[in-house]
Design a protein around this motif. Structure first.
Motif, PDB file in Angstrom:
ATOM      1  N   ALA A 193       0.872  -1.198   0.012  1.00  0.00           N
ATOM      2  CA  ALA A 193      -0.014  -0.148  -0.016  1.00  0.00           C
ATOM      3  C   ALA A 193       0.819   1.349  -0.043  1.00  0.00           C
ATOM      4  N   SER A 194       0.601   2.123  -0.940  1.00  0.00           N
ATOM      5  CA  SER A 194       1.712   3.419  -1.201  1.00  0.00           C
ATOM      6  C   SER A 194       0.739   4.590  -1.242  1.00  0.00           C
ATOM      7  N   PRO A 195       0.894   5.731  -0.887  1.00  0.00           N
ATOM      8  CA  PRO A 195       0.457   7.049  -1.314  1.00  0.00           C
ATOM      9  C   PRO A 195       1.054   7.390  -2.629  1.00  0.00           C
ATOM     10  N   GLU A 196       0.314   8.266  -3.201  1.00  0.00           N
ATOM     11  CA  GLU A 196       0.936   9.068  -4.404  1.00  0.00           C
ATOM     12  C   GLU A 196       1.446  10.375  -3.953  1.00  0.00           C
ATOM     13  N   TYR A 197       2.500  10.652  -4.372  1.00  0.00           N
ATOM     14  CA  TYR A 197       3.433  11.911  -4.201  1.00  0.00           C
ATOM     15  C   TYR A 197       3.919  12.273  -5.448  1.00  0.00           C
ATOM     16  N   ALA A 198       3.590  13.489  -5.968  1.00  0.00           N
ATOM     17  CA  ALA A 198       3.731  14.127  -7.101  1.00  0.00           C
ATOM     18  C   ALA A 198       3.601  13.043  -8.332  1.00  0.00           C
ATOM     19  N   HIS A 199       2.454  12.524  -8.295  1.00  0.00           N
ATOM     20  CA  HIS A 199       2.109  11.537  -9.419  1.00  0.00           C
ATOM     21  C   HIS A 199       3.160  10.290  -9.284  1.00  0.00           C
ATOM     22  N   GLY A 200       3.694  10.070  -8.128  1.00  0.00           N
ATOM     23  CA  GLY A 200       4.610   8.710  -8.275  1.00  0.00           C
ATOM     24  C   GLY A 200       4.682   7.994  -7.010  1.00  0.00           C
ATOM     25  N   ILE A 201       5.305   7.091  -7.042  1.00  0.00           N
ATOM     26  CA  ILE A 201       5.522   6.088  -5.762  1.00  0.00           C
ATOM     27  C   ILE A 201       6.108   6.951  -4.780  1.00  0.00           C
ATOM     28  N   SER A 202       5.898   6.649  -3.343  1.00  0.00           N
ATOM     29  CA  SER A 202       6.527   7.236  -2.301  1.00  0.00           C
ATOM     30  C   SER A 202       8.316   6.854  -2.453  1.00  0.00           C
ATOM     31  N   GLY A 203       8.843   7.931  -2.095  1.00  0.00           N
ATOM     32  CA  GLY A 203      10.537   7.559  -2.199  1.00  0.00           C
ATOM     33  C   GLY A 203      10.773   6.489  -1.250  1.00  0.00           C
ATOM     34  N   ASN A 207      12.622   3.289  -2.693  1.00  0.00           N
ATOM     35  CA  ASN A 207      14.044   2.752  -1.998  1.00  0.00           C
ATOM     36  C   ASN A 207      14.084   1.379  -1.670  1.00  0.00           C
ATOM     37  N   ALA A 208      12.967   1.027  -0.807  1.00  0.00           N
ATOM     38  CA  ALA A 208      13.038  -0.614  -0.641  1.00  0.00           C
ATOM     39  C   ALA A 208      12.968  -1.319  -1.972  1.00  0.00           C
ATOM     40  N   LEU A 209      12.239  -0.934  -2.919  1.00  0.00           N
ATOM     41  CA  LEU A 209      11.924  -1.872  -4.059  1.00  0.00           C
ATOM     42  C   LEU A 209      13.506  -1.885  -4.628  1.00  0.00           C
ATOM     43  N   ASP A 210      14.168  -0.520  -4.607  1.00  0.00           N
ATOM     44  CA  ASP A 210      15.632  -0.721  -5.259  1.00  0.00           C
ATOM     45  C   ASP A 210      16.613  -1.576  -4.710  1.00  0.00           C
ATOM     46  N   TRP A 211      16.359  -1.773  -3.273  1.00  0.00           N
ATOM     47  CA  TRP A 211      17.366  -2.460  -2.661  1.00  0.00           C
ATOM     48  C   TRP A 211      16.976  -4.189  -2.945  1.00  0.00           C
ATOM     49  N   LEU A 212      15.695  -4.551  -3.124  1.00  0.00           N
ATOM     50  CA  LEU A 212      15.101  -5.675  -3.686  1.00  0.00           C
ATOM     51  C   LEU A 212      15.461  -6.018  -4.940  1.00  0.00           C
ATOM     52  N   VAL A 213      15.550  -5.174  -6.005  1.00  0.00           N
ATOM     53  CA  VAL A 213      15.641  -5.328  -7.394  1.00  0.00           C
ATOM     54  C   VAL A 213      16.524  -6.572  -7.746  1.00  0.00           C
ATOM     55  N   GLY A 214      17.402  -6.642  -7.051  1.00  0.00           N
ATOM     56  CA  GLY A 214      18.604  -7.664  -7.592  1.00  0.00           C
ATOM     57  C   GLY A 214      18.566  -9.106  -6.925  1.00  0.00           C
ATOM     58  N   GLY A 215      17.548  -9.192  -6.130  1.00  0.00           N
ATOM     59  CA  GLY A 215      17.475 -10.477  -5.327  1.00  0.00           C
ATOM     60  C   GLY A 215      16.484 -11.201  -5.857  1.00  0.00           C
ATOM     61  N   TYR A 216      16.628 -12.593  -5.779  1.00  0.00           N
ATOM     62  CA  TYR A 216      15.822 -13.417  -6.319  1.00  0.00           C
ATOM     63  C   TYR A 216      14.510 -13.896  -5.469  1.00  0.00           C
ATOM     64  N   GLY A 217      14.589 -13.367  -4.264  1.00  0.00           N
ATOM     65  CA  GLY A 217      13.327 -13.643  -3.528  1.00  0.00           C
ATOM     66  C   GLY A 217      12.318 -12.989  -4.003  1.00  0.00           C
ATOM     67  N   PHE A 218      12.292 -11.894  -4.908  1.00  0.00           N
ATOM     68  CA  PHE A 218      11.052 -11.345  -5.408  1.00  0.00           C
ATOM     69  C   PHE A 218      10.474 -11.931  -6.723  1.00  0.00           C
ATOM     70  N   VAL A 219      11.346 -12.698  -7.468  1.00  0.00           N
ATOM     71  CA  VAL A 219      10.792 -13.261  -8.820  1.00  0.00           C
ATOM     72  C   VAL A 219       9.450 -14.159  -8.501  1.00  0.00           C
ATOM     73  N   ASP A 220       8.631 -13.889  -9.330  1.00  0.00           N
ATOM     74  CA  ASP A 220       7.146 -14.710  -9.380  1.00  0.00           C
ATOM     75  C   ASP A 220       6.467 -14.529  -7.877  1.00  0.00           C
TER      76      ASP A 220
END
Length: 183
Positions: free
Chosen positions: A74-84, A88-101
């Motif tokens: 659940a995320s608010p919208e700030y300036a028409h975008g995802i909250s910082g 930031n959390a998703l950027d940390w998770l982008v390289g991990g395999y735990g997120f896939v599928d």
């Protein structure tokens, strides 16, 4: 079937956050066989790929993600975008395999906040997450002062959240059955 573990990420750090209230309500409405684990994102360092593997907070989030059967966001919208904080959390998770599928349900607390939801869908799809459309819910909470108790007490809202959990559980159980049959 074993207990289902859902990781819940709120894109808001505010104490009276509607987004956190929805995730808390999901935890309160979840059946005994489903564990909803709210994860605070405020202590994560700013994403820096040069620092991967150096922060215990990030390692803990990665381990929680890998152990989870699904994800509630659940995320608010700030300036028409995802909250910082969420980005930031998703950027940390982008390289991990735990997120896939990973099956994902999105929660929107303002029907007029469509830009962040669209951006979030794009990011999560790019990260190979599987958004379960039938489990995604928009609740008109903006301006209501609703907390989790109010959300749980409002029959239409509580029912929408229960249906979301039911849809997530169905998808996850089906995946577990398929995986077990392949052994």
């Amino acid at each position: 079937m074993s207990a289902i573990r859902l990781l819940a990420l709120s894109g808001s750090l505010r104490r009276p956050s509607y987004n956190t209230a929805v995730l808390t309500a999901l935890a309160e409405l979840a059946p005994a066989s489903v564990r909803v684990e709210l994860v605070g994102l405020g202590q994560l360092p700013l994403f820096n790929p040069d620092e991967e593997g150096l922060h215990p907070q990030v390692a803990a989030l990665e381990a929680q993600m890998a152990a989870a059967d699904g994800l509630l966001i659940a995320s608010p919208e700030y300036a028409h975008g995802i909250s910082g904080v969420l980005k930031n959390a998703l950027d940390w998770l982008v390289g991990g395999y735990g997120f896939v599928d990973k099956p994902i349900a999105l929660f929107n607390t303002s029907p007029r906040a469509s830009h962040a939801q669209a951006a979030l869908r794009e990011v999560l799809t790019t990260m190979s997450g599987q958004i379960i459309d039938s489990a995604c819910v928009t609740l008109p909470l903006l301006g209501t002062q609703a907390d989790s108790a109010v959300i749980c007490a409002q029959p239409d809202w509580a029912e929408a959240l229960r249906r979301s959990l039911d849809d997530m559980v169905s998808v996850i159980e089906r995946r577990k059955q398929i995986a077990a049959s392949m052994l």
